[in-house]
Design a protein around this motif. Structure first.
Motif, PDB file in Angstrom:
ATOM      1  N   ALA A 125      50.810  46.176  51.124  1.00  0.00           N
ATOM      2  CA  ALA A 125      51.594  45.827  52.039  1.00  0.00           C
ATOM      3  C   ALA A 125      52.080  47.198  52.755  1.00  0.00           C
ATOM      4  CB  ALA A 125      52.771  44.956  51.742  1.00  0.00           C
ATOM      5  N   LEU A 177      50.607  44.585  46.124  1.00  0.00           N
ATOM      6  CA  LEU A 177      51.257  43.110  46.367  1.00  0.00           C
ATOM      7  C   LEU A 177      51.175  42.639  44.913  1.00  0.00           C
ATOM      8  CD1 LEU A 177      48.801  41.830  49.179  1.00  0.00           C
ATOM      9  CD2 LEU A 177      51.255  42.289  49.215  1.00  0.00           C
ATOM     10  N   ILE A 189      57.765  40.524  48.191  1.00  0.00           N
ATOM     11  CA  ILE A 189      56.476  40.642  47.562  1.00  0.00           C
ATOM     12  C   ILE A 189      56.326  39.665  46.145  1.00  0.00           C
ATOM     13  CG2 ILE A 189      54.658  41.891  46.681  1.00  0.00           C
ATOM     14  CD1 ILE A 189      55.338  44.064  48.901  1.00  0.00           C
ATOM     15  N   LYS A 232      51.606  38.109  47.579  1.00  0.00           N
ATOM     16  CA  LYS A 232      51.905  37.486  48.893  1.00  0.00           C
ATOM     17  C   LYS A 232      52.885  38.285  49.081  1.00  0.00           C
ATOM     18  CE  LYS A 232      49.622  33.069  48.719  1.00  0.00           C
ATOM     19  NZ  LYS A 232      49.842  31.756  48.749  1.00  0.00           N
ATOM     20  N   ALA A 233      53.072  38.587  50.607  1.00  0.00           N
ATOM     21  CA  ALA A 233      54.243  39.253  51.429  1.00  0.00           C
ATOM     22  C   ALA A 233      54.823  38.210  52.381  1.00  0.00           C
ATOM     23  CB  ALA A 233      53.957  40.533  51.943  1.00  0.00           C
ATOM     24  N   SER A 267      48.560  37.680  52.746  1.00  0.00           N
ATOM     25  CA  SER A 267      47.954  38.243  51.401  1.00  0.00           C
ATOM     26  C   SER A 267      46.359  38.970  51.662  1.00  0.00           C
ATOM     27  CB  SER A 267      47.649  37.106  50.339  1.00  0.00           C
ATOM     28  OG  SER A 267      46.831  36.046  50.976  1.00  0.00           O
ATOM     29  N   ILE A 276      48.958  44.053  55.959  1.00  0.00           N
ATOM     30  CA  ILE A 276      48.195  43.919  54.621  1.00  0.00           C
ATOM     31  C   ILE A 276      47.031  44.777  54.522  1.00  0.00           C
ATOM     32  CG2 ILE A 276      47.002  42.426  53.043  1.00  0.00           C
ATOM     33  CD1 ILE A 276      50.082  42.027  52.959  1.00  0.00           C
TER      34      ILE A 276
END
Length: 129
Positions: free
Chosen positions: A40, A54, A74, A78-79, A98, A115
């Protein structure tokens, strides 16, 4: 009468083919176009302030030049933006990202979370000379 019947049948066949191609293109774009991301990248006011894997769970405070603060989380590959002091809260309501090329943008605070794919780069969307 017979010509109209054949024409209607051809119209339905043509529309069916167009519909199948449209659905196939949409599914390819949604599920097959982008690869899972690994990093990220966070930018504030157009300047990259950090790149985070991530794979490592963490919470990152993102201060801005306007004395605003956002919080990026995070987790599970996923962020997501979990908190922002901007009035519209669009970035907080955005789903977790993601895949390579996906972004969360907080316009009032000028924050972009992007991403990156496995090579650390985005896929090209356009090319110019």
């Amino acid at each position: 009468m017979e010509k109209q019947c054949k024409r209607k049948k051809r119209d339905w066949v043509f529309l069916s083919i167009v519909l199948v191609l449209a659905v196939a293109g949409m599914l390819w774009f949604l599920f097959g176009y982008s690869s899972p991301g690994t990093m990220a990248e966070v930018s504030v006011d157009g300047e990259t302030v950090g790149t985070y894997p991530l794979a490592e769970a963490r919470e990152i405070p993102l201060p801005t030049k306007q004395q605003a603060t956002n919080r990026l989380v995070i987790a599970e590959g996923k962020a997501s933006m979990v908190w922002a002091d901007c009035p519209d809260q669009i970035c907080v309501e955005h789903r977790a990202i993601s895949h390579g090329g996906e972004e969360i943008v907080c316009l009032p605070n000028r924050i972009v979370v992007r991403i990156l794919n496995a090579a650390g780069k985005q896929k090209l969307d356009a090319m110019t000379r």
